[in-house]
Scaffold this motif. Structure first.
Motif, short mmCIF file in Angstrom:
data_model
loop_
_atom_site.label_atom_id
_atom_site.label_comp_id
_atom_site.label_asym_id
_atom_site.label_seq_id
_atom_site.Cartn_x
_atom_site.Cartn_y
_atom_site.Cartn_z
N UNK A 39 -5.28 -6.96 3.00
CA UNK A 39 -4.04 -7.42 3.64
C UNK A 39 -2.80 -6.71 3.10
N UNK A 40 -2.74 -6.45 1.80
CA UNK A 40 -1.58 -5.77 1.22
C UNK A 40 -1.48 -4.34 1.74
N UNK A 41 -2.60 -3.66 1.80
CA UNK A 41 -2.61 -2.27 2.29
C UNK A 41 -2.22 -2.23 3.76
N UNK A 42 -2.80 -3.11 4.55
CA UNK A 42 -2.51 -3.15 5.99
C UNK A 42 -1.03 -3.46 6.24
N UNK A 43 -0.49 -4.40 5.49
CA UNK A 43 0.93 -4.77 5.67
C UNK A 43 1.84 -3.59 5.34
N UNK A 44 1.55 -2.89 4.27
CA UNK A 44 2.38 -1.75 3.87
C UNK A 44 2.29 -0.61 4.89
N UNK A 45 1.13 -0.45 5.51
CA UNK A 45 0.95 0.63 6.48
C UNK A 45 1.50 0.32 7.86
N UNK A 46 1.84 -0.94 8.12
CA UNK A 46 2.35 -1.32 9.44
C UNK A 46 3.52 -0.46 9.88
N UNK A 47 4.43 -0.16 8.96
CA UNK A 47 5.63 0.60 9.29
C UNK A 47 5.46 2.09 9.11
N UNK A 48 4.25 2.54 8.83
CA UNK A 48 4.02 3.96 8.58
C UNK A 48 2.85 4.50 9.42
N UNK A 49 3.02 4.49 10.74
CA UNK A 49 1.93 5.01 11.59
C UNK A 49 1.72 6.51 11.42
N UNK A 86 1.31 9.91 -5.60
CA UNK A 86 1.22 8.60 -6.26
C UNK A 86 -0.24 8.17 -6.28
N UNK A 87 -0.52 7.16 -7.14
CA UNK A 87 -1.85 6.57 -7.22
C UNK A 87 -1.70 5.10 -7.61
N UNK A 88 -2.47 4.25 -6.96
CA UNK A 88 -2.52 2.83 -7.29
C UNK A 88 -3.96 2.40 -7.45
N UNK A 89 -4.19 1.51 -8.39
CA UNK A 89 -5.52 0.96 -8.60
C UNK A 89 -5.43 -0.56 -8.48
N UNK A 90 -6.28 -1.10 -7.63
CA UNK A 90 -6.39 -2.54 -7.40
C UNK A 90 -5.06 -3.22 -7.07
N UNK A 94 1.68 -6.06 -1.31
CA UNK A 94 2.06 -4.92 -0.48
C UNK A 94 3.23 -4.11 -1.05
N UNK A 95 4.03 -4.70 -1.94
CA UNK A 95 5.21 -4.01 -2.46
C UNK A 95 4.89 -2.69 -3.17
N UNK A 96 3.94 -2.64 -4.10
CA UNK A 96 3.65 -1.35 -4.73
C UNK A 96 3.09 -0.32 -3.74
N UNK A 97 2.34 -0.78 -2.75
CA UNK A 97 1.80 0.13 -1.75
C UNK A 97 2.94 0.70 -0.92
N UNK A 98 3.86 -0.16 -0.50
CA UNK A 98 5.01 0.29 0.28
C UNK A 98 5.87 1.26 -0.54
N UNK A 99 6.04 0.98 -1.82
CA UNK A 99 6.82 1.87 -2.69
C UNK A 99 6.16 3.26 -2.77
N UNK A 100 4.84 3.29 -2.91
CA UNK A 100 4.13 4.57 -2.97
C UNK A 100 4.23 5.31 -1.63
N UNK A 101 4.21 4.57 -0.53
CA UNK A 101 4.38 5.20 0.77
C UNK A 101 5.78 5.79 0.93
#
Length: 109
Positions: A39-49, A86-90, A94-101
């Motif tokens: 869910x966190x990954x999907x939410x962060x990717x919503x705005x980055x097609x 960037x790299x994230x583990x576990x 969604x905030x860290x994923x969005x920041x990396x994006x």
């Protein structure tokens, strides 16, 4: 869970040659941490097609994961024009994923 992890992985040379923003997600379809992160990954990717998202089934003897020194799942590797930015583990939020994006968007093309 969103799309399953694919056992059909690209070669490292192919990944290094990819243009634009790419998110490599290493994990396993039966991994609890991987499922919890979806869910966190999907939410962060919503705005980055524009970001190409590749889910790779990782494990012992899988060459692409070893080439990126993946040790824990899920491991997210953010690439811009084939270079790791960037790299994230576990991730659990969604905030860290969005920041990396955002770092992908800010990296030089």
């Amino acid at each position: 869970m969103s799309a399953p992890y694919s056992s059909d992985e690209p070669g490292r040379a192919e990944v290094d040659a990819m243009r634009g923003p790419v998110l490599l997600e290493f994990g396993d379809n039966f991994c609890g941490f991987c499922r919890a992160a979806q869910p966190a990954i999907a939410r962060a990717l919503e705005d980055r097609p524009d970001v190409r998202h590749i889910k790779i089934a990782d494990g012992r003897g899988r060459p692409l994961g070893r080439s990126f020194s993946v040790k824990l799942w899920p491991t997210l590797v953010f690439l811009q024009d084939g270079k790791e930015v960037e790299r994230l583990v576990r991730p659990v939020d969604h905030h860290p994923v969005a920041k990396a994006l955002r770092a992908l968007a800010d990296s030089p093309a």
